[in-house]
Design a protein around this motif. Structure first.
Motif, PDB file in Angstrom:
ATOM      1  N   GLU A 287      -5.739   4.835  -3.271  1.00 16.95           N
ATOM      2  CA  GLU A 287      -5.916   4.903  -4.674  1.00 16.95           C
ATOM      3  C   GLU A 287      -6.828   3.561  -5.043  1.00 16.95           C
ATOM      4  OE1 GLU A 287      -1.984   4.460  -6.304  1.00 16.95           O
ATOM      5  OE2 GLU A 287      -1.525   6.658  -5.875  1.00 16.95           O
ATOM      6  N   ARG A 288      -6.635   2.371  -4.493  1.00 17.70           N
ATOM      7  CA  ARG A 288      -7.564   1.398  -4.846  1.00 17.70           C
ATOM      8  C   ARG A 288      -8.831   1.482  -4.265  1.00 17.70           C
ATOM      9  NH1 ARG A 288      -5.146  -3.944  -2.381  1.00 17.70           N
ATOM     10  NH2 ARG A 288      -6.215  -3.152  -0.498  1.00 17.70           N
ATOM     11  N   ASN A 289      -9.010   2.053  -3.132  1.00 17.75           N
ATOM     12  CA  ASN A 289     -10.540   2.322  -2.593  1.00 17.75           C
ATOM     13  C   ASN A 289     -11.113   3.232  -3.493  1.00 17.75           C
ATOM     14  OD1 ASN A 289      -9.923   0.874  -0.220  1.00 17.75           O
ATOM     15  ND2 ASN A 289      -9.672   2.346   1.010  1.00 17.75           N
ATOM     16  N   VAL A 290     -10.535   4.390  -4.191  1.00 20.02           N
ATOM     17  CA  VAL A 290     -11.192   5.143  -5.124  1.00 20.02           C
ATOM     18  C   VAL A 290     -11.502   4.387  -6.290  1.00 20.02           C
ATOM     19  CG1 VAL A 290     -10.844   7.335  -6.416  1.00 20.02           C
ATOM     20  CG2 VAL A 290      -9.828   7.246  -4.227  1.00 20.02           C
ATOM     21  N   VAL A 291     -10.637   3.569  -6.681  1.00 25.97           N
ATOM     22  CA  VAL A 291     -10.794   2.818  -7.874  1.00 25.97           C
ATOM     23  C   VAL A 291     -12.063   1.878  -7.865  1.00 25.97           C
ATOM     24  CG1 VAL A 291     -10.264   1.221  -9.717  1.00 25.97           C
ATOM     25  CG2 VAL A 291      -8.709   2.991  -8.851  1.00 25.97           C
ATOM     26  N   GLY A 292     -11.874   1.261  -6.509  1.00 28.28           N
ATOM     27  CA  GLY A 292     -13.096   0.269  -6.171  1.00 28.28           C
ATOM     28  C   GLY A 292     -14.471   1.044  -6.180  1.00 28.28           C
TER      29      GLY A 292
ATOM     30  N   PRO B  15      -8.164  -9.591   0.541  1.00 33.48           N
ATOM     31  CA  PRO B  15      -7.502  -8.220  -0.305  1.00 33.48           C
ATOM     32  C   PRO B  15      -8.133  -7.209   0.479  1.00 33.48           C
ATOM     33  CG  PRO B  15      -8.403  -9.923  -1.908  1.00 33.48           C
ATOM     34  CD  PRO B  15      -8.626 -10.533  -0.442  1.00 33.48           C
ATOM     35  N   GLY B  16      -7.249  -5.935   0.264  1.00 36.10           N
ATOM     36  CA  GLY B  16      -7.744  -4.659   0.995  1.00 36.10           C
ATOM     37  C   GLY B  16      -7.631  -4.556   2.257  1.00 36.10           C
ATOM     38  N   ILE B  17      -7.222  -5.707   3.227  1.00 37.00           N
ATOM     39  CA  ILE B  17      -7.021  -5.579   4.754  1.00 37.00           C
ATOM     40  C   ILE B  17      -5.578  -5.462   4.885  1.00 37.00           C
ATOM     41  CG2 ILE B  17      -7.186  -6.757   6.959  1.00 37.00           C
ATOM     42  CD1 ILE B  17      -9.767  -7.904   5.725  1.00 37.00           C
ATOM     43  N   ARG B  18      -5.076  -4.315   5.628  1.00 38.30           N
ATOM     44  CA  ARG B  18      -3.689  -4.231   5.871  1.00 38.30           C
ATOM     45  C   ARG B  18      -3.068  -5.228   6.675  1.00 38.30           C
ATOM     46  NH1 ARG B  18      -3.167   1.772   7.620  1.00 38.30           N
ATOM     47  NH2 ARG B  18      -1.111   1.602   6.548  1.00 38.30           N
ATOM     48  N   ASP B  19      -1.859  -5.923   6.045  1.00 39.30           N
ATOM     49  CA  ASP B  19      -1.069  -6.679   6.649  1.00 39.30           C
ATOM     50  C   ASP B  19       0.279  -6.140   6.300  1.00 39.30           C
ATOM     51  OD1 ASP B  19      -0.873  -7.642   4.401  1.00 39.30           O
ATOM     52  OD2 ASP B  19      -2.213  -9.461   5.059  1.00 39.30           O
ATOM     53  N   ALA B  20       1.276  -7.211   6.840  1.00 39.69           N
ATOM     54  CA  ALA B  20       2.730  -6.856   6.826  1.00 39.69           C
ATOM     55  C   ALA B  20       3.083  -6.838   5.425  1.00 39.69           C
ATOM     56  CB  ALA B  20       3.527  -8.160   7.515  1.00 39.69           C
ATOM     57  N   ASN B  21       2.250  -7.511   4.466  1.00 41.16           N
ATOM     58  CA  ASN B  21       2.494  -7.456   2.973  1.00 41.16           C
ATOM     59  C   ASN B  21       1.602  -6.745   2.043  1.00 41.16           C
ATOM     60  OD1 ASN B  21       4.577  -9.680   3.432  1.00 41.16           O
ATOM     61  ND2 ASN B  21       3.156 -11.065   3.645  1.00 41.16           N
ATOM     62  N   SER B  22       0.779  -6.057   2.935  1.00 44.23           N
ATOM     63  CA  SER B  22      -0.188  -5.205   1.932  1.00 44.23           C
ATOM     64  C   SER B  22       0.289  -4.083   1.280  1.00 44.23           C
ATOM     65  CB  SER B  22      -1.452  -4.729   2.955  1.00 44.23           C
ATOM     66  OG  SER B  22      -0.877  -3.778   4.014  1.00 44.23           O
ATOM     67  N   ALA B  23      -0.504  -3.320   0.448  1.00 47.02           N
ATOM     68  CA  ALA B  23      -0.109  -2.180  -0.230  1.00 47.02           C
ATOM     69  C   ALA B  23       0.178  -1.050   0.854  1.00 47.02           C
ATOM     70  CB  ALA B  23      -0.987  -1.636  -1.337  1.00 47.02           C
ATOM     71  N   SER B  24       0.936  -0.040   0.235  1.00 45.92           N
ATOM     72  CA  SER B  24       1.085   1.335   0.941  1.00 45.92           C
ATOM     73  C   SER B  24      -0.214   1.974   1.063  1.00 45.92           C
ATOM     74  CB  SER B  24       2.226   2.059   0.194  1.00 45.92           C
ATOM     75  OG  SER B  24       1.490   2.508  -0.959  1.00 45.92           O
TER      76      SER B  24
ATOM     77  N   GLU C  62     -11.575  -2.176   5.225  1.00 44.03           N
ATOM     78  CA  GLU C  62     -10.634  -1.049   5.296  1.00 44.03           C
ATOM     79  C   GLU C  62     -11.236   0.391   5.636  1.00 44.03           C
ATOM     80  OE1 GLU C  62      -6.910   0.631   5.271  1.00 44.03           O
ATOM     81  OE2 GLU C  62      -7.477  -1.151   5.526  1.00 44.03           O
ATOM     82  N   SER C  63     -12.301   0.624   5.256  1.00 40.21           N
ATOM     83  CA  SER C  63     -12.674   2.161   5.361  1.00 40.21           C
ATOM     84  C   SER C  63     -13.483   2.215   6.519  1.00 40.21           C
ATOM     85  CB  SER C  63     -13.634   2.502   4.182  1.00 40.21           C
ATOM     86  OG  SER C  63     -14.836   1.690   3.927  1.00 40.21           O
TER      87      SER C  63
END
Length: 371
Positions: free
Chosen positions: A20-25, A5-14, A45-46
């Motif tokens: 937004e998720r990083n801020v929430v996390g 989760p959180g690593i960008r791949d073909a099915n990841s979030a925009s 991711e960061s």
């Protein structure tokens, strides 16, 4: 292989959703424990380093924001494609060797290489590659961490160039000093006279050397070529008076190639020394004018003494100073002419522009003349 989760791949979030998720996390971390997998994903991711995962066959499976910034591809452009899209043609043999080590369960630790960005430009990177195992311990892929080391490579190259230049200069100075001692020893009347003359000539060489030293603080490592006027002013400075200029400069200035700065310094040091002993600079009223001008493809430099002691007849002796000047002139090559007036010596040097000046300066002059 399933991405964390959180690593960008073909099915990841925009990207916006990830941000937004990083801020929430990050907020959640401050107020409550975070799931280790989610925390790891946020770290990946960061990260400013490029962190990429691939299958054991070299197909990209995840791509973090650092990889996007380093290589220029978005995650959806590269996930599912072979990692070789990043490898220059002349380095494709690296990948089979890397995959072989990974299949053997080995980590490929910190090696410098070159990779290709989306726009085709090449970048120096430091690469670490580690095997990824599933819950059964089977190797199913690899993680790659790439760091931009372009700045370090540029600095290393600059240091190599500086060391090479200094090595070249030191060798030349030792050879020149050895030749000076040999020539001076044949005409010196005593050890004290030899020591004094060599001390003065080495001071002139040091002044010329100091003018052309590359700046250690210059990030581009530029080789600063001295100009003819700078060199002449430095060499004749000990013979000037505080209240007026006994030696004046007139005419246009010219760049001088680093290879010729010591020659120019020695030429005019000899003229100034002789003028101080026997010529215009040996009397209070004496003056020297140094005039520069361009004549066709030649640089003309004239040393003219006035107001010196009366000269009964032309001096045809070939002392050390004369032999040294003639030797330097042959080394350029250049031509020299001497005229003895009633109250002073006039020496004129003619040196080809292409000989005296750095290549860059000659190119710029040709460009100016063409325009």
């Amino acid at each position: 292989m399933t991405s964390s989760p959180g690593i960008r791949d073909a099915n990841s979030a925009s990207p916006n959703e990830v941000g937004e998720r990083n801020v929430v996390g990050a907020t959640a971390l401050a107020i409550a424990p975070c799931d280790p997998k989610e925390l790891l994903a946020l770290i990946v991711e960061s990260s400013q380093d490029a962190i990429i995962s691939k299958t054991i066959n070299g197909i990209i499976t995840s791509w973090n924001r650092g990889a996007e910034q380093l290589f220029g591809y978005r995650a959806e452009e590269v996930v599912g494609k072979p990692i070789t899209i990043l490898i220059p043609q002349d380095r494709l043999d690296e990948e089979p060797a890397i995959l072989a080590k990974l299949r053997a369960g080995l980590t490929v630790d910190h090696f410098d290489t070159i990779r290709r960005r989306k726009d085709g430009s090449l970048i120096d990177i430091s690469l670490t590659i580690s095997p990824i195992r599933d819950s059964d311990g089977t190797i199913v892929g690899a993680s790659k961490i790439a760091r931009d080391v372009s700045s370090r490579k540029r600095e290393e190259e600059r240091q190599r160039l500086l060391l090479g230049e200094m090595h070249h200069r030191v060798k030349n100075l030792f050879a020149l000093t050895s030749g000076l001692i040999t020539m001076a020893s044949k005409s010196a009347a005593s050890p004290a006279e030899l020591a004094d003359s060599m001390r003065q000539r080495l001071s002139a060489l040091a002044a010329a050397h100091d003018l052309t030293l590359p700046s250690l603080d210059d990030p581009q490592g530029r080789d600063e070529s001295a100009t003819l006027h700078q060199l002449l002013e430095k060499v004749v400075a000990p013979y000037q008076e505080e209240s007026w200029q006994r030696i004046s400069l007139a005419g246009p200035d010219f760049p001088v190639a680093q290879a010729h700065t010591t020659k120019v310094a020695l030429l005019f040091h000899e003229l100034a020394t002789n003028a101080a002993k026997y010529g215009a600079l040996s009397v209070h009223e004496g003056r020297v004018t140094i005039t520069t001008k361009a004549v066709d493809d030649q640089v003309n430099i004239a040393w003219e003494e006035t107001g010196g002691p009366a000269i009964a007849k032309q001096n045809t002796s070939t002392g050390f100073g004369t032999r040294l000047i003639d030797s330097i002139v042959r080394g350029f090559p250049a031509t020299v002419s001497r005229e003895w007036g009633a109250y002073g010596l006039c020496v004129t040097f003619e040196i080809a522009v292409r000989t005296l000046q750095p290549e860059k300066a000659v190119t710029e002059l040709e460009g100016d003349s063409a325009s």
